[in-house]
Write an enzyme that holds these catalytic residues in place. Structure first.
Site, PDB file in Angstrom:
ATOM      1  N   ARG B  17       0.818  -1.222   0.000  1.00 13.14           N
ATOM      2  CA  ARG B  17       0.000   0.000   0.000  1.00 13.14           C
ATOM      3  C   ARG B  17       0.846   1.264   0.000  1.00 13.14           C
ATOM      4  O   ARG B  17       0.463   2.283  -0.569  1.00 13.14           O
ATOM      5  CB  ARG B  17      -0.929   0.017   1.221  1.00 13.14           C
ATOM      6  CG  ARG B  17      -2.004  -1.062   1.182  1.00 13.14           C
ATOM      7  CD  ARG B  17      -2.833  -1.030   2.461  1.00 13.14           C
ATOM      8  NE  ARG B  17      -3.675   0.149   2.517  1.00 13.14           N
ATOM      9  CZ  ARG B  17      -4.925   0.207   2.063  1.00 13.14           C
ATOM     10  NH1 ARG B  17      -5.474  -0.854   1.515  1.00 13.14           N
ATOM     11  NH2 ARG B  17      -5.626   1.313   2.153  1.00 13.14           N
ATOM     12  N   GLY B  18       2.019   1.201   0.650  1.00  6.78           N
ATOM     13  CA  GLY B  18       2.901   2.371   0.694  1.00  6.78           C
ATOM     14  C   GLY B  18       3.413   2.738  -0.692  1.00  6.78           C
ATOM     15  O   GLY B  18       3.399   3.903  -1.093  1.00  6.78           O
ATOM     16  N   LYS B  19       3.835   1.716  -1.426  1.00  2.58           N
ATOM     17  CA  LYS B  19       4.334   1.960  -2.778  1.00  2.58           C
ATOM     18  C   LYS B  19       3.221   2.505  -3.671  1.00  2.58           C
ATOM     19  O   LYS B  19       3.456   3.358  -4.513  1.00  2.58           O
ATOM     20  CB  LYS B  19       4.861   0.653  -3.392  1.00  2.58           C
ATOM     21  CG  LYS B  19       6.310   0.368  -3.069  1.00  2.58           C
ATOM     22  CD  LYS B  19       6.834  -0.739  -3.980  1.00  2.58           C
ATOM     23  CE  LYS B  19       8.136  -1.309  -3.450  1.00  2.58           C
ATOM     24  NZ  LYS B  19       8.590  -2.480  -4.217  1.00  2.58           N
ATOM     25  N   GLU B  46       6.058 -15.101  -9.191  1.00  2.46           N
ATOM     26  CA  GLU B  46       7.301 -15.433  -8.503  1.00  2.46           C
ATOM     27  C   GLU B  46       8.446 -14.647  -9.148  1.00  2.46           C
ATOM     28  O   GLU B  46       8.492 -14.526 -10.376  1.00  2.46           O
ATOM     29  CB  GLU B  46       7.566 -16.938  -8.641  1.00  2.46           C
ATOM     30  CG  GLU B  46       8.335 -17.515  -7.467  1.00  2.46           C
ATOM     31  CD  GLU B  46       8.838 -18.913  -7.773  1.00  2.46           C
ATOM     32  OE1 GLU B  46       9.905 -19.272  -7.253  1.00  2.46           O
ATOM     33  OE2 GLU B  46       8.159 -19.633  -8.539  1.00  2.46           O
ATOM     34  N   ASP B  75      11.505  -2.977  -9.237  1.00  4.01           N
ATOM     35  CA  ASP B  75      12.303  -3.919  -8.464  1.00  4.01           C
ATOM     36  C   ASP B  75      13.496  -3.122  -7.960  1.00  4.01           C
ATOM     37  O   ASP B  75      14.050  -2.293  -8.687  1.00  4.01           O
ATOM     38  CB  ASP B  75      12.760  -5.103  -9.317  1.00  4.01           C
ATOM     39  CG  ASP B  75      13.191  -6.279  -8.436  1.00  4.01           C
ATOM     40  OD1 ASP B  75      12.392  -6.710  -7.583  1.00  4.01           O
ATOM     41  OD2 ASP B  75      14.325  -6.761  -8.596  1.00  4.01           O
ATOM     42  N   SER B  76      13.843  -3.331  -6.716  1.00  6.38           N
ATOM     43  CA  SER B  76      14.904  -2.504  -6.149  1.00  6.38           C
ATOM     44  C   SER B  76      15.674  -3.280  -5.102  1.00  6.38           C
ATOM     45  O   SER B  76      15.239  -4.344  -4.652  1.00  6.38           O
ATOM     46  CB  SER B  76      14.302  -1.244  -5.521  1.00  6.38           C
ATOM     47  OG  SER B  76      13.345  -1.593  -4.550  1.00  6.38           O
ATOM     48  N   ARG B 185      14.860   5.693  -6.315  1.00  6.11           N
ATOM     49  CA  ARG B 185      13.489   5.656  -6.832  1.00  6.11           C
ATOM     50  C   ARG B 185      13.159   6.940  -7.575  1.00  6.11           C
ATOM     51  O   ARG B 185      12.505   6.921  -8.613  1.00  6.11           O
ATOM     52  CB  ARG B 185      12.496   5.520  -5.683  1.00  6.11           C
ATOM     53  CG  ARG B 185      12.468   4.176  -5.065  1.00  6.11           C
ATOM     54  CD  ARG B 185      11.511   4.114  -3.884  1.00  6.11           C
ATOM     55  NE  ARG B 185      11.949   3.051  -3.009  1.00  6.11           N
ATOM     56  CZ  ARG B 185      11.836   1.768  -3.303  1.00  6.11           C
ATOM     57  NH1 ARG B 185      11.292   1.392  -4.443  1.00  6.11           N
ATOM     58  NH2 ARG B 185      12.283   0.850  -2.474  1.00  6.11           N
TER      59      ARG B 185
END
Lengths: 202, 202
Positions: B17-19, B46, B75-76, B185
């Site tokens: 939810r934060g993202k 996956e 992706d980080s 980001r």
């Protein structure tokens, strides 16, 4: 101080005949008998580790647990810093089920497009595990740069695109003796035997 | 030249939810409506990729395929060259099922014992995929060094051990605005919007 191998039979945690033969040759001077995990019918554990050390350890521990004998495993790969360390622990997996390292090398070339930093290094980690759970690990590295197109037909894996520092020939071109003298496997192995094995008199 | 987003609804391929809230804020000036993969009941694929790019792409493609709408995924992770790139694509997984980043940071400290090179960098890769299979990826990085013990309670993940170049406070200590100004980001997002979105007039 590292624990010494007390003698007797050592399980080599590989299903690869080439690796087994290499280990057998290397360990003969130390009076070690070797048997492969494949010959004992041991299952191959899934390589779920996220570092070379973790994968070598899990392979050695699985083999010693299943056999009741000390076991030696290795994990190795090519690390390209400009690719955040890839292929790294995935080096074998980049070649796919068919072990097509032409494909794997082409992927390295593709991913490096537009990147100037071509430094890379091979890593080999050896893990020696005992049935009581004690474990020793040893790491070898050889530094160099990635070159394209691939050069030479010797060695295996990523050898044809690996140009070691201070050499003008890739690991695919160098004579076996010359390659072995500086290889990551040799460095790891030298550390292992210095720490854990005693030469036997004839 | 990158393909432009034509407007309408964009699926954010996250169950976090934060993202989602962050993306919603960032995309509002571009007249983009967002919906999360979680809200649409889409399954989480996956993460079988071996690079940040591959994982971002597979998440974006899975979401666009399942929804029929364009989808954005990220992706980080934290790359530590002295650890051959680890934790890298495994950065979240090092925190375990319970998402315990105290544990993950302790593991970085443990693995770095005896290693002098403390350089590291955060990577974020954004992938924007369209239902016809077209895909664009954008990468942001922020370089710095790993410090112990962890400092600060802001941010999340590995932020308390990340000291950005030229700063005296970690990502766990810096005010949100200051951290966002240099974050991986932000850099990835700026590239994405410059390439694929047009600001809307009020």
């Amino acid at each position: 101080m590292a624990r010494h191998f007390a003698g007797g039979t050592l399980v080599i945690a590989t299903h690869n005949r080439g690796k087994l033969a290499e280990m057998e040759d290397l360990l003969r001077p130390y009076g070690v008998k070797v048997v492969s995990a494949g010959a004992l019918g041991l299952p191959e554990p899934e390589e779920t580790g996220t570092t070379f050390e973790a994968n070598a350890e899990l392979k050695a521990l699985a083999a010693t647990k299943a056999s009741g004998l000390p076991a030696l495993a290795d994990d190795s790969g090519l690390v390209v810093p400009a690719l955040d360390g890839a292929p790294g622990i995935y080096s074998a997996r980049w070649a796919g089920e068919s072990k097509d390292f032409g494909l794997a090398m082409a992927r390295v070339e593709h991913e490096l497009k537009g990147k100037r930093d071509r430094r890379c290094y091979f890593v080999a980690v050896l893990a020696l595990a005992w049935p009581d759970g004690h474990i020793e690990t040893f790491r070898g590295e050889v530094h160099g740069s990635v070159v394209f197109p691939p050069r030479g037909t010797r060695g295996f894996g990523y050898d044809p695109i690996f140009l070691p520092e201070g050499k003008s020939e890739t690991f695919g071109e160098l004579a076996s003796e010359e390659r072995m003298a500086v290889s990551h496997r040799t460095v790891a192995f030298q550390q292992l035997v210095e720490a854990c094995f005693r030469p036997q008199r004839a």
